[in-house]
Design a protein around this motif. Structure first.
Motif, PDB file in Angstrom:
ATOM      1  N   ASP A 158       1.748  21.255  59.817  1.00 56.84           N
ATOM      2  CA  ASP A 158       0.330  21.287  60.178  1.00 56.84           C
ATOM      3  C   ASP A 158      -0.130  19.925  60.682  1.00 56.84           C
ATOM      4  OD1 ASP A 158       0.016  24.015  59.488  1.00 56.84           O
ATOM      5  OD2 ASP A 158      -0.282  23.466  57.388  1.00 56.84           O
ATOM      6  N   LEU A 159       0.314  18.869  59.993  1.00 62.26           N
ATOM      7  CA  LEU A 159      -0.023  17.517  60.447  1.00 62.26           C
ATOM      8  C   LEU A 159       0.527  17.275  61.852  1.00 62.26           C
ATOM      9  CD1 LEU A 159       0.676  15.438  57.218  1.00 62.26           C
ATOM     10  CD2 LEU A 159      -1.546  15.792  58.304  1.00 62.26           C
ATOM     11  N   MET A 160       1.780  17.678  62.071  1.00 64.90           N
ATOM     12  CA  MET A 160       2.396  17.490  63.385  1.00 64.90           C
ATOM     13  C   MET A 160       1.635  18.256  64.458  1.00 64.90           C
ATOM     14  SD  MET A 160       4.950  15.389  63.393  1.00 64.90           S
ATOM     15  CE  MET A 160       5.672  15.774  64.961  1.00 64.90           C
ATOM     16  N   ASN A 161       1.277  19.502  64.164  1.00 68.79           N
ATOM     17  CA  ASN A 161       0.593  20.327  65.152  1.00 68.79           C
ATOM     18  C   ASN A 161      -0.809  19.830  65.470  1.00 68.79           C
ATOM     19  OD1 ASN A 161       2.776  22.027  65.537  1.00 68.79           O
ATOM     20  ND2 ASN A 161       2.094  23.505  64.016  1.00 68.79           N
ATOM     21  N   LEU A 162      -1.475  19.276  64.471  1.00 74.09           N
ATOM     22  CA  LEU A 162      -2.850  18.824  64.684  1.00 74.09           C
ATOM     23  C   LEU A 162      -2.960  17.360  65.105  1.00 74.09           C
ATOM     24  CD1 LEU A 162      -4.542  20.589  61.653  1.00 74.09           C
ATOM     25  CD2 LEU A 162      -4.769  21.186  64.073  1.00 74.09           C
ATOM     26  N   ALA A 163      -2.087  16.520  64.565  1.00 75.41           N
ATOM     27  CA  ALA A 163      -2.248  15.078  64.777  1.00 75.41           C
ATOM     28  C   ALA A 163      -1.074  14.418  65.493  1.00 75.41           C
ATOM     29  CB  ALA A 163      -2.472  14.385  63.437  1.00 75.41           C
ATOM     30  N   GLY A 164       0.028  15.132  65.625  1.00 80.75           N
ATOM     31  CA  GLY A 164       1.176  14.562  66.318  1.00 80.75           C
ATOM     32  C   GLY A 164       2.009  13.616  65.471  1.00 80.75           C
ATOM     33  N   PHE A 165       1.781  13.604  64.158  1.00 80.78           N
ATOM     34  CA  PHE A 165       2.604  12.814  63.233  1.00 80.78           C
ATOM     35  C   PHE A 165       2.544  13.491  61.873  1.00 80.78           C
ATOM     36  CE2 PHE A 165      -1.454  11.307  61.853  1.00 80.78           C
ATOM     37  CZ  PHE A 165      -1.286  10.871  60.548  1.00 80.78           C
ATOM     38  N   CYS A 166       3.485  13.112  61.007  1.00 77.25           N
ATOM     39  CA  CYS A 166       3.514  13.677  59.658  1.00 77.25           C
ATOM     40  C   CYS A 166       4.013  12.613  58.681  1.00 77.25           C
ATOM     41  CB  CYS A 166       4.395  14.922  59.609  1.00 77.25           C
ATOM     42  SG  CYS A 166       6.159  14.590  59.833  1.00 77.25           S
ATOM     43  N   ARG A 167       4.215  13.003  57.461  1.00 78.60           N
ATOM     44  CA  ARG A 167       4.700  12.079  56.438  1.00 78.60           C
ATOM     45  C   ARG A 167       6.053  11.489  56.819  1.00 78.60           C
ATOM     46  NH1 ARG A 167       2.356  16.514  54.156  1.00 78.60           N
ATOM     47  NH2 ARG A 167       0.726  16.169  52.583  1.00 78.60           N
ATOM     48  N   ASN A 168       6.925  12.314  57.416  1.00 76.65           N
ATOM     49  CA  ASN A 168       8.230  11.804  57.831  1.00 76.65           C
ATOM     50  C   ASN A 168       8.088  10.751  58.923  1.00 76.65           C
ATOM     51  OD1 ASN A 168       9.547  13.468  56.016  1.00 76.65           O
ATOM     52  ND2 ASN A 168       9.868  15.091  57.503  1.00 76.65           N
ATOM     53  N   CYS A 169       7.144  10.945  59.834  1.00 80.89           N
ATOM     54  CA  CYS A 169       6.886   9.932  60.867  1.00 80.89           C
ATOM     55  C   CYS A 169       6.468   8.620  60.208  1.00 80.89           C
ATOM     56  CB  CYS A 169       5.791  10.397  61.828  1.00 80.89           C
ATOM     57  SG  CYS A 169       6.193  11.874  62.774  1.00 80.89           S
ATOM     58  N   LEU A 170       5.558   8.701  59.240  1.00 83.05           N
ATOM     59  CA  LEU A 170       5.126   7.487  58.534  1.00 83.05           C
ATOM     60  C   LEU A 170       6.307   6.786  57.885  1.00 83.05           C
ATOM     61  CD1 LEU A 170       1.820   8.657  56.802  1.00 83.05           C
ATOM     62  CD2 LEU A 170       2.045   7.071  58.728  1.00 83.05           C
TER      63      LEU A 170
END
Length: 102
Positions: free
Chosen positions: A34-46
């Motif tokens: 959901d984070l990826m779809n909405l914001a283009g990043f997620c916890r793994n990106c961080l």
């Protein structure tokens, strides 16, 4: 813009990052997809960005170590407790919105 010293700017950025991590840990109901779809990043990106910063400073961190820093627990434990199977619509949205570097 307010004139801040480099030390102040870094301290405030670090505080904001810690607050973001705390917020994401509290909101385990929000899935990474959901984070990826909405914001283009997620916890793994961080965790990847954290590891990149450490390595740029000459500190070696494994993927597992950086993920534990971001998730607040080992990644496998977080997955078992909080990760849900992605729906077809979530996966389709991810393929459409997937960042180029993922």
């Amino acid at each position: 813009m307010t004139d801040l010293s480099d030390k102040q700017r870094e301290a405030y950025e670090a505080a904001a990052f810690r607050r973001l991590l705390s917020h994401l840990r509290e909101r385990s109901d929000v899935q990474n997809i959901d984070l990826m779809n909405l914001a283009g990043f997620c916890r793994n990106c961080l965790s990847n960005w954290y590891r990149d910063a450490a390595e740029a400073d000459g500190v070696a961190l494994s993927k597992e170590q950086s993920r534990e820093i971001v998730y607040g627990m080992p990644y496998g434990e977080w997955q078992a407790k909080h990760q849900k199977e992605a729906s077809g619509s979530q996966l389709a949205a991810f393929e459409t919105n997937r960042p180029k570097d993922h």
